[in-house]
Every structure is written in C-alpha cells, then in structure tokens.
Design a protein around this motif. Structure first.
Motif, PDB file in Angstrom:
ATOM      1  N   GLN A 122       0.303   8.661  -5.105  1.00 23.92           N
ATOM      2  CA  GLN A 122      -0.780   8.892  -6.069  1.00 23.92           C
ATOM      3  C   GLN A 122      -2.146   8.832  -5.393  1.00 23.92           C
ATOM      4  O   GLN A 122      -3.029   9.649  -5.670  1.00 23.92           O
ATOM      5  N   ASN A 123      -2.324   7.847  -4.483  1.00 26.35           N
ATOM      6  CA  ASN A 123      -3.605   7.691  -3.796  1.00 26.35           C
ATOM      7  C   ASN A 123      -3.988   8.966  -3.047  1.00 26.35           C
ATOM      8  O   ASN A 123      -5.123   9.452  -3.140  1.00 26.35           O
ATOM      9  N   LEU A 136     -10.060   6.497   3.823  1.00 33.37           N
ATOM     10  CA  LEU A 136      -9.958   5.070   3.546  1.00 33.37           C
ATOM     11  C   LEU A 136      -8.548   4.669   3.123  1.00 33.37           C
ATOM     12  O   LEU A 136      -8.096   3.555   3.401  1.00 33.37           O
ATOM     13  N   PHE A 137      -7.834   5.580   2.474  1.00 36.81           N
ATOM     14  CA  PHE A 137      -6.459   5.266   2.091  1.00 36.81           C
ATOM     15  C   PHE A 137      -5.577   5.138   3.328  1.00 36.81           C
ATOM     16  O   PHE A 137      -4.670   4.301   3.370  1.00 36.81           O
ATOM     17  N   GLY A 152       0.806  -1.220   0.000  1.00 35.15           N
ATOM     18  CA  GLY A 152       0.000   0.000   0.000  1.00 35.15           C
ATOM     19  C   GLY A 152       0.828   1.253   0.000  1.00 35.15           C
ATOM     20  O   GLY A 152       0.455   2.261  -0.609  1.00 35.15           O
ATOM     21  N   ILE A 153       1.989   1.221   0.660  1.00 36.36           N
ATOM     22  CA  ILE A 153       2.827   2.415   0.745  1.00 36.36           C
ATOM     23  C   ILE A 153       3.424   2.775  -0.618  1.00 36.36           C
ATOM     24  O   ILE A 153       3.705   3.936  -0.897  1.00 36.36           O
ATOM     25  N   PHE A 154       3.601   1.786  -1.494  1.00 34.97           N
ATOM     26  CA  PHE A 154       4.193   2.036  -2.805  1.00 34.97           C
ATOM     27  C   PHE A 154       3.256   2.847  -3.708  1.00 34.97           C
ATOM     28  O   PHE A 154       3.706   3.500  -4.642  1.00 34.97           O
ATOM     29  N   SER A 155       1.955   2.778  -3.448  1.00 34.93           N
ATOM     30  CA  SER A 155       0.997   3.539  -4.259  1.00 34.93           C
ATOM     31  C   SER A 155       0.475   4.764  -3.513  1.00 34.93           C
ATOM     32  O   SER A 155      -0.384   5.488  -4.017  1.00 34.93           O
ATOM     33  N   ALA A 172      -1.166  12.980  -8.862  1.00 30.28           N
ATOM     34  CA  ALA A 172      -2.449  12.311  -9.092  1.00 30.28           C
ATOM     35  C   ALA A 172      -2.480  11.592 -10.433  1.00 30.28           C
ATOM     36  O   ALA A 172      -3.245  10.632 -10.608  1.00 30.28           O
ATOM     37  N   ALA A 173      -1.645  12.020 -11.373  1.00 30.57           N
ATOM     38  CA  ALA A 173      -1.632  11.417 -12.706  1.00 30.57           C
ATOM     39  C   ALA A 173      -0.648  10.253 -12.823  1.00 30.57           C
ATOM     40  O   ALA A 173      -0.555   9.633 -13.881  1.00 30.57           O
TER      41      ALA A 173
END
Length: 521
Positions: A63-64, A237-238, A57-60, A294-295
């Motif tokens: 962006q999240n 939620l993230f 989860g930390i890798f994304s 974000a992109a």
C-alpha cells in the motif's frame, strides 16, 4: 521506526553502547577492545542484518509504495535505494574499522566528527524517530486486529488509544524492574515474521501473479501521482523505512571471526533483504492494480494475499504481523531509553537522565521515553494521523545520523579528522588503524555516495515532515543548553550555531503553520 523495532534490537543495543546493560557504559569503550572475542560468524552477521531490516514495515509495503508510484517508477526507486542504502551500510562498517574505539554506533561517530551538539541532535533525532515509530506500530497492530475484532476497528479510535496507553505503561512497569526480552521470544518473533513473508512470495509467484495486471499502466500515466521522477521521489522515504538496520553487521565488526566477513555479510544480508522487499512490492502489483493497492488498509500484505487465495491468506499474514509487532513493541520500548542514557553518560543531558536503578534498568530514561510515547499517542490519535504520516516523520528523524555519519567519513577521507578537534584525554581522542591511500580513496567514494543519497532523501521528503522534524528537535535543545551551562562549557561553536539557527527557523515555520492550519500531519 522502519523496518521494525524488534528487528533492530540486536543492532541498536550494541550500536548504542554498553550503557544498555551496565551503568558503566562510558568506561566500557576503553576496555571493550581487549575483551572482545572473535566468535561471530559471517552467517550470524547475515542473519543479524536480515533480522534488523525485515520487520513490520514490509507488511504495509504494497500500500505504501502504490500510494505514490506505479510499477516502473517503483523498480527505479528500488535500484536507487539499493545503491544508496548499501553505501550507508558500508559507511558504518568503515567507521567501525577506522574508529574501533567508538562503540556507541551512529551517535558516537557523529559526535566525534562534528561536535557535541550535532552528535546530540543525531541521538535526539534517532530517539524521537523511535518514539514516533512506536506509535506507528501500535496503530498498525490495532488496525490489523480491528479487521477481525470490531472493537478495535479504525473507526473506533478511542478503544485503540486506551489500549495502546495501557500497554505502554504496563511495559514500562515491567522494564523498570529490569525485565529483559527472553531469547525464546526473539526466536518466535523472527520465525513469525519470515514464515508468512516467504509464504506470501511463493503463493503469489505460483498462484496470484498476473503479468497483464503488472504491466497495466506500468509508468503510471493514468494515475494522479505525477511524472516518473515525482513517483520515484515519492517512494524514497518508504524504502529507507524498510532498510533501517542495514548497518547491523558493522556494530559487530570487532567480534567477527574475520574482518573480511563483515563486508561479505553486509553485501549478502543486504541483497537478501532487497530481494524480499522487491519481491513483496513487485508481486503485489501483479495481483491488484495500483489504484486498488493504494486503497488497501495498513496491513496491505494480508489484503493482497487474501485477494489472491482467499481469507486464509489474510489471516496467515495478520497473525505473523501481530506476533512480530507485539514482540517488537516490548523490545523497542526498552531500547528507546538507550540514546538518552548514553547522552546523559556523555554529559550532553542532565546526569540524572541516565540513572540506573537497583534492577539495572535505566528507569529515568525509560520514564521519559514512555511519557513522550504517551504524549505522541495523544497527539497522533486526536489528529487522526495516518500510519503513513508517522512512517515518513520517523524516517526523517532517522536520517540525521545517516547524513552526519556519511559527512564524518567524507571528512576523515579528505582531511583525516572531523570538523571539531576532540579534547585531549577524552575517549574520542583516539586514532584508528593506518589507512592506505587506495583504501582511503575507496572510503571517499563510498562516503560521497552515501552523503549525496542521504541529502537526496531530504530533498525527496515532503517539506512538511522536515519542518515538523525541526520542531521536534527544539524541546531537546533546552536540557542540552542547561546541561552545558551547569558544566560551564561553551554552548555552540560557529558551525553548530548555523545548525541551531536553521532548526529554529524551520521550527517557527512549522509552529506558525500548525497554529493557522496550513500545515498538518
């Protein structure tokens, strides 16, 4: 799934009880107290929490977070999540202390306090969250590989779909033969996670971070994400996703050298995880703008480091992510079977669901889990569901045991028991240690904070995920009801009927919306 499945292996394996390793898991709860050895050190507990929470989860995360919030709202969100998730962690620690005979973790706490159906719904939700997370991790894994191997580029979803399907069934074939994850694999995966994350933080801190970039549109006034309150609401939620597993130390409370070590380890482990998560998210905003973050693709940490120091940075993070997720996929597919096995042992699902083969593997629960993972892969890939959507749906499912466990602690602190009174002679009809009035007041406060926070998360979630979560619970009610009928037990009590009605109403709304196209993942 969260942080990351491998991260939670130790936690989940113990929190779901001895059924994972023995067909006599139900009996183990009676004898476990006498056999436990106080050998787990405080630093081992700290390491368990860090390993449980820090995962794919930390890798994304960059962006999240950037997809819904600017830096200012992000910091407020982390402050709220810090207080809320620490209180949730303490809920499980307190319940482990007050009800030491309940060794099946979050599922057994909910069942003991709120009855069979609510316990079942929590176990079912946790299981479904794990299944959905599996698909999310597979998506993240192949999207990362696709950056370097064109065959698996996200535009070529069929290659990823077939690869995930084959990988899932090969792992099932291995697990059904009783193959367990080796200790060396755990070590490699843990190092593979932490080394690139720490390198990311150090490199950005000294070479990539720009204060001007970080403070540019600090409150997101120029973005389309709404007010600061709406941005904070959007990241909730993230933050839960990357904190799942924070209750890890509580499940080892009986094995700790000193009971006080559990509380200290919970705080130290939690703060360590919080520092890592906040550092990754904050430093990323100092390299790229919110719009640029974000992109980014799902493996956004790699893209951020690549922007800061070049392609070698992206490769470093990508290798760490791939090893981490691949190791996690194997271990978590094994653990997916455990909630079903435990509920079958406890008579909430057909007994055959908990069947153990000659190799000691819960093959029927693994077969069901693998089949549902395959079904989810088909549904999500055909609908081109994004990784972010899978994360949010899985997190909503995980919230069920968090909410109901917090409610159980509240009831214990207020009235000394849950909503339902267990039948005499069951393994749930056991009293815990005496609690002083002062200690009980502290438990009441922590339970209240955790419950309010958990309910706030439901409020903050996109209603679409709540509706689809309810729809996902409905199929499980069928085998539950059939099992109750076969055992000649009452289907639902008054409180449970109210929950069942709410679930069906939400599920009908979701089904209608799905049919007419007004709702989609």
């Amino acid at each position: 799934m969260h942080s990351e499945p491998h991260a939670r292996t130790s936690n989940t394996a113990t929190s779901r009880g001895a059924a994972a390793t023995s067909p006599t898991g139900a009996d183990s709860q009676h004898s476990g107290e006498g056999k436990s050895k106080h050998t787990v050190t405080m630093w081992s507990l700290v390491a368990l929490i860090i390993g449980s929470c820090v995962g794919a989860g930390i890798f994304s995360l960059p962006q999240n977070i950037a997809s819904v919030a600017a830096p200012g709202a992000m910091l407020i969100g982390w402050a709220i999540a810090g207080v809320g998730m620490l209180s949730v962690a303490f809920v499980f620690q307190i319940l482990a202390h007050r009800k030491p005979h309940l060794d099946s973790g979050v599922y057994s706490y909910v069942r003991a306090g709120l009855g069979d159906f609510i316990g079942f719904a929590s176990g079912w939700g946790y299981w479904l969250g794990s299944v959905i997370a599996q698909v999310g991790y597979a998506t993240l894994f192949f999207n990362t590989i696709g950056h370097y191997i064109p065959l698996f580029h996200e535009s070529n979803r069929w290659a990823s779909f077939l690869s995930v399907s084959v990988m899932t069934w090969v792992i099932f074939a291995l697990l059904s033969r009783g193959v367990k994850q080796a200790a060396i694999m755990n070590t490699v995966v843990t190092v593979a996670k932490l080394v690139p994350i720490l390198a990311f933080i150090v490199l950005l801190l000294f070479f990539g971070f720009s204060w001007d970039t970080f403070t540019l549109d600090f409150w997101g006034h120029d973005s389309s994400e709404g007010s600061v309150f709406e941005q904070v609401q959007g990241i909730m939620l993230f933050t839960v996703w990357v904190f799942i597993g924070v209750e890890g130390a509580s499940v080892y409370s009986k094995q700790a050298r000193q009971r006080t070590d559990v509380g200290r380890a919970t705080v130290l482990g939690f703060v360590s995880v919080l520092v890592l998560l906040v550092s990754v998210a904050t430093l990323s905003f100092g390299v790229l703008s919110q719009e640029e973050l974000a992109a980014l693709p799902d493996n956004s940490m790699a893209a951020v480091l690549e922007a800061a120091i070049g392609p070698v940075g992206g490769l470093l993070i990508s290798i760490g992510l791939c090893i981490s997720v691949l190791g996690a996929y194997v271990s978590w597919q094994m653990l997916c079977a455990e909630p079903l096995t435990m509920m079958a042992i406890d008579g909430l699902l057909p007994k055959r669901t908990g069947s153990i083969n000659a190799a000691g593997a819960p093959w029927m629960a693994q077969l069901i889990s693998t089949s549902v993972i395959q079904f989810a892969v088909i549904v999500f890939f055909l609908n081109e569901t994004a990784y972010i959507s899978m994360v949010q749906l899985a997190t909503v499912m995980y919230l069920l045991p968090y909410i109901f466990s917090s409610l159980y602690l509240l009831l214990l602190a207020l009235r000394g028991k849950g909503i339902t009174h267990p039948h005499a002679g069951t393994r749930f009809d056991l009293s815990g240690p005496e609690i002083s009035r002062r200690e009980n007041r502290k438990h009441l406060f922590i339970g209240a904070v955790a419950f309010i926070y958990s309910m706030w998360l439901i409020y903050a979630a996109d209603p679409v995920y709540i509706l689809f979560g309810a729809l996902a619970v409905v199929p499980g009610i069928v085998p539950y009801v059939l099992t109750r009928i076969s055992r000649r037990e009452k289907l639902f009590n008054g409180f449970e009927w109210s929950i069942v009605v709410l679930v069906f109403v939400a599920a009908i709304i979701a089904a209608v919306g799905l049919a007419n196209g007004s709702l989609q993942l």
